[in-house]
Design an enzyme around this catalytic site. Structure first.
Site, PDB file in Angstrom:
ATOM      1  N   CYS A 185       0.833  -1.208   0.000  1.00  0.00           N
ATOM      2  CA  CYS A 185       0.000   0.000   0.000  1.00  0.00           C
ATOM      3  C   CYS A 185       0.863   1.252   0.000  1.00  0.00           C
ATOM      4  O   CYS A 185       1.395   1.652   1.034  1.00  0.00           O
ATOM      5  CB  CYS A 185      -0.927  -0.011   1.212  1.00  0.00           C
ATOM      6  SG  CYS A 185      -1.918   1.489   1.338  1.00  0.00           S
ATOM      7  N   CYS A 198      -0.434   4.151   2.130  1.00  0.00           N
ATOM      8  CA  CYS A 198      -0.198   3.977   3.571  1.00  0.00           C
ATOM      9  C   CYS A 198       1.270   4.227   3.918  1.00  0.00           C
ATOM     10  O   CYS A 198       1.573   4.886   4.897  1.00  0.00           O
ATOM     11  CB  CYS A 198      -0.508   2.555   4.030  1.00  0.00           C
ATOM     12  SG  CYS A 198      -1.941   1.797   3.324  1.00  0.00           S
ATOM     13  N   ASP A 199       2.176   3.643   3.149  1.00  0.00           N
ATOM     14  CA  ASP A 199       3.567   3.538   3.600  1.00  0.00           C
ATOM     15  C   ASP A 199       4.560   4.371   2.795  1.00  0.00           C
ATOM     16  O   ASP A 199       5.720   4.473   3.185  1.00  0.00           O
ATOM     17  CB  ASP A 199       4.016   2.054   3.537  1.00  0.00           C
ATOM     18  CG  ASP A 199       3.217   1.183   4.504  1.00  0.00           C
ATOM     19  OD1 ASP A 199       2.757   1.715   5.523  1.00  0.00           O
ATOM     20  OD2 ASP A 199       3.061  -0.016   4.228  1.00  0.00           O
TER      21      ASP A 199
END
Ligand code: NDP
Length: 332
Positions: free
Chosen positions: A152, A155-156
């Site tokens: 992701c 997200c990261d």
């Protein structure tokens, strides 16, 4: 957990053979938010949180730092965020059962829900079973997850500032993630197993025009490479045409080969779109209704597009409000 003056202690849970107003299946941000709203509407929701391999808490349980969930200016660890959502749902009287649902009889109401040895009945069902990112399945992938390999970018990605990255996949997600990652990375190499992309032309063109993105065609990741701190520092790539392998150094790997909505329980009953995601009505009223009256869906199981914790939570709220109004309308 303590009650504030404005929130009286929840009522005891009904006996196991009672028909519940609503049963929630799945426990990510969508499920817990639906539970919170249902509980505060005095519907005494019963939630099946899932059990291994359906991780209670969902995809965020395997996410390190969440920096884009509103209200957490310093970020929050995925599992901590889920603990908070769960505690909030429990505080207002959600009955949480850590079991996976194995079967639901949708043919008549109340719906019959089976989980291990338990059989429960619900007037309404909220489906919040989420989706699972597909991983490559190479031998040492488990060690690489959260240690330099992610599924992701939203997200990261920001955790990978200043590094050279690899993105695996040839679809729209891979193009989007590679393009997004160029905000942080010095270079992104898109590794694709064929010599032509599955992605739409507009997304592929955008990636191709980006000076920070390079393509590695006809190539697959055979395994991850690690530094002495056991953090990913490269991959072994295999050219599928020649069979040749090479060690390809990189500071992180994003696997973007698609998601799979968790819909096994609903095959043949709940309508799905062409990608296998549950179809909901959408629109301004009753947005989360499925094709079966009394069954509602929220979160990633019905969303192949936004797939964010906050959008999942938002749709969980919608599902709870939809259930409450539907129960009222049908005279429960
Ligand atoms: P897709 O299924 O479209 O693409 C998956 C890609 O991963 C394919 O290129 C596939 O290769 C590759 N792949 C699959 N398995 C492996 C494997 N084991 N090893 C290596 N490569 C593999 O998934 P997406 O997530 O990209 O997209 C899903 C849907 O969401 C699509 O409809 C897409 O259009 C949509 N979407 C739209 C976006 C937008 O419009 N902004 C953004 C993101 C997604 P191969 O091509 O050889 O099969």
């Amino acid at each position: 957990m303590g009650q504030s003056a404005s929130s009286p202690a929840p009522l005891p849970f009904p006996p196991k053979d009672a028909v519940r107003d609503v049963i929630i299946v799945g426990s990510g941000p969508a499920g817990y938010t639906a539970a919170l709203y249902c509980a505060r509407a005095n519907l005494q929701p019963l939630m099946f949180e899932g059990d291994i391999p359906h991780i209670p808490g969902g995809q965020l349980m395997i996410t390190t730092e969440v920096e884009n969930y509103p209200g957490f200016p310093d970020g929050v660890a995925g599992p901590d965020l889920m603990e908070k959502l769960k505690a909030q749902a429990a505080r207002f009287g959600t009955e949480l059962v850590q079991k996976s649902v194995s079967r639901i009889d949708f043919s008549k109401r109340p719906f019959r829900v089976e989980a291990d040895d338990e059989v429960r009945f619900g007037k309404a069902i909220i489906v919040a079973t989420g989706a699972t990112a597909r991983w490559l399945g190479v031998d040492n992938e488990d060690e690489a997850r959260n240690r330099g390999a992610s599924a992701c970018a939203t997200c990261d990605g920001a955790l990978f500032r200043g590094r050279e990255l690899v993105v695996v996949g040839g679809g729209d997600t891979a193009m989007e993630e590679a393009t997004f990652l160029t905000r942080f990375a010095t270079k992104v190499t898109l590794v694709h197993r064929r010599d032509s992309l599955r992605a739409s032309k507009v997304m592929a063109d955008r990636a191709a025009k980006n000076p920070k993105i390079a393509f590695k065609w006809n190539s697959v990741v055979e395994k991850y490479l690690f530094d002495d701190k056991k953090y990913v520092n490269g991959v072994v790539l295999k050219d599928v045409k020649t069979g040749k392998t090479e060690n390809f150094p990189c500071g992180g790997v994003f696997v973007a080969i698609g998601h799979k909505p968790n819909t096994e329980l609903f095959h043949g009953v709940l309508d799905t779109d062409e990608n296998g995601y549950l179809k909901t009505k959408g629109g301004p009223k009753g947005a989360t209704m499925t094709n079966v009256t009394g069954v509602f869906a929220c979160g990633d199981v019905q969303d192949s597009y936004y797939r964010q914790a906050v959008t999942a939570a938002g749709s969980g709220c919608q599902a709870a409000i939809d259930v409450e109004r539907w129960l009222e309308a049908v005279g429960h």
